[in-house]
Design a protein around this motif. Structure first.
Motif, PDB file in Angstrom:
ATOM      1  N   GLU A   1       0.835  -1.196   0.000  1.00 33.76           N
ATOM      2  CA  GLU A   1       0.000   0.000   0.000  1.00 33.76           C
ATOM      3  C   GLU A   1       0.873   1.251   0.000  1.00 33.76           C
ATOM      4  O   GLU A   1       1.830   1.365   0.766  1.00 33.76           O
TER       5      GLU A   1
ATOM      6  N   ASP B   1      -2.466   5.575  -1.771  1.00 33.08           N
ATOM      7  CA  ASP B   1      -3.571   4.644  -1.483  1.00 33.08           C
ATOM      8  C   ASP B   1      -4.202   4.981  -0.121  1.00 33.08           C
ATOM      9  O   ASP B   1      -5.431   5.001   0.020  1.00 33.08           O
ATOM     10  N   ILE B   2      -3.333   5.203   0.861  1.00 27.32           N
ATOM     11  CA  ILE B   2      -3.814   5.512   2.211  1.00 27.32           C
ATOM     12  C   ILE B   2      -4.596   6.822   2.210  1.00 27.32           C
ATOM     13  O   ILE B   2      -5.666   6.931   2.819  1.00 27.32           O
TER      14      ILE B   2
ATOM     15  N   HIS C   1       3.133   5.062   8.117  1.00 26.87           N
ATOM     16  CA  HIS C   1       3.255   4.124   6.998  1.00 26.87           C
ATOM     17  C   HIS C   1       4.592   3.386   7.004  1.00 26.87           C
ATOM     18  O   HIS C   1       4.678   2.255   6.494  1.00 26.87           O
TER      19      HIS C   1
END
Length: 356
Positions: free
Chosen positions: A2, A6-7, A79
């Protein structure tokens, strides 16, 4: 795997964020740093020398308050799937550094910065600073050498600031000695401005009530809910250094501060302390403002000075109080003069206040 994009889009889809082109434009730069930090380390043969540390170029993200800089940095740090990461408010970090330097000097070492930098860098791959600003001559003299040592140790730097690098420590004492650090930032960090017309911290409060009276269990719960909404429940004390003194703000995160009336007006604080607070905070949650009068005259005077400082700096004030502004100070010496403060408090409640 990811990506940060995307997040970000998932958060927009979930209603947690509003899609902002300026914020989206920053994600590729953060993604490059993220990929470099999470890449597998080069394999080393038994007889081969260690591969030199390749420090990815960091990021200096600057722009107006409330544009989402801290949010993007938090997303980047969260992340990162690595153990050696740290996120800290720049002001709090420098307080740690000063304390560590003080201890190092006790050992008689010639260069106290070297062991302090070594300790900070142990096991660390990336250091993320929120809200870098240099207002103190001592910090200005330390920070350049410290960053140089951290880079030599292989630590990548990501930082946010409200100022372009050339404006750091602007008009400061002996600023010429600080200029090499500005060049260091430009060389080792990618300098990126986030350009957005939106001030999300202020916009989240538009049309919302910001003055709650009287103080009850319900108003306390409401203040707690606002604090959680603005900070995500994250908080750490903010230590301000004013003329060699330390002033502690009990709660702080991403430019949002929280303190009680006693914390700010029940102690021997003055205009300089409040101005320093106003430089660091965009929003202040102030709990438990009492009725004012002859019994707490000195505290009332400090409150007037605090409000003036917040007003001039356009800091949004959210408060719980014993009464509405006009009824806080109704009798005794100073009550007439307080009418001006009450007027300012009323003006500061308007949803368009501070928008400029």
């Amino acid at each position: 795997m990811e990506t940060l994009s995307d997040i970000y889009r998932a958060k927009v889809g979930a209603g947690e964020l509003t899609s902002d082109a300026a914020q989206l434009s920053i994600l590729p730069a953060l993604e490059l740093i993220s990929q470099a930090l999470m890449a597998p380390e080069p394999k080393r043969g038994f007889f081969r020398k260690a591969v030199p540390v390749d420090v990815p170029k960091g990021l200096y993200l600057w722009g107006g308050v409330g544009r989402g800089k801290s949010m993007l940095m938090d997303m980047f740090v969260d992340h990162l799937d690595i153990p050696g990461k740290r996120r800290v408010h720049f002001h709090a970090f420098m307080q740690e550094v000063h304390a560590a330097l003080h201890e190092a000097r006790k050992t008689g070492v010639d260069d106290a910065i070297a062991p302090v930098a070594t300790d900070i860098a142990k096991g660390l791959k990336v250091l993320a600073f929120d809200e870098m600003q240099i207002t103190d001559i001592t910090d200005a003299m330390i920070v350049g050498r410290l960053f140089d040592k951290l880079h030599e140790a292989g630590v990548a730097i990501v930082t946010t600031s409200n100022r372009v690098p050339d404006d750091l420590y602007k008009n400061g004492l002996n600023r010429n000695l600080f200029l090499p650090f500005i060049e260091l930032i430009k060389t080792r960090l990618e300098v990126v401005e986030i350009i957005s017309e939106n001030d999300y911290r202020q916009n989240r409060l538009k049309g919302e009530q910001v003055w709650f009276s009287p103080v009850t269990a319900d108003t306390r719960a409401t203040m707690d809910a606002i604090w959680h909404d603005l900070t995500g429940g994250k908080s750490e004390p903010l230590i301000l250094t004013v003329k060699g003194r330390e002033v502690e703000i009990p709660g702080f995160h991403n430019g949002v501060a929280r303190a009680s009336f006693f914390d700010l007006c029940g102690k021997f604080l003055g205009a300089g302390d409040y101005l320093e607070l106003a430089q660091n905070a965009r929003v202040l949650l102030l709990d438990n403002v009492p009725r004012l009068g002859r019994t707490n005259f000195n505290e009332a005077k400090r409150f007037v000075t605090l409000v003036d400082s917040l007003y001039e700096a356009k800091v949004r004030l959210i408060a719980s109080a014993a009464a509405e502004p006009e009824m806080l100070y109704v009798e005794g010496e100073g009550s007439f003069e307080f009418e001006r403060t009450a007027s300012r408090l009323r003006e500061m409640q308007d949803e368009s206040w501070g928008a400029e």
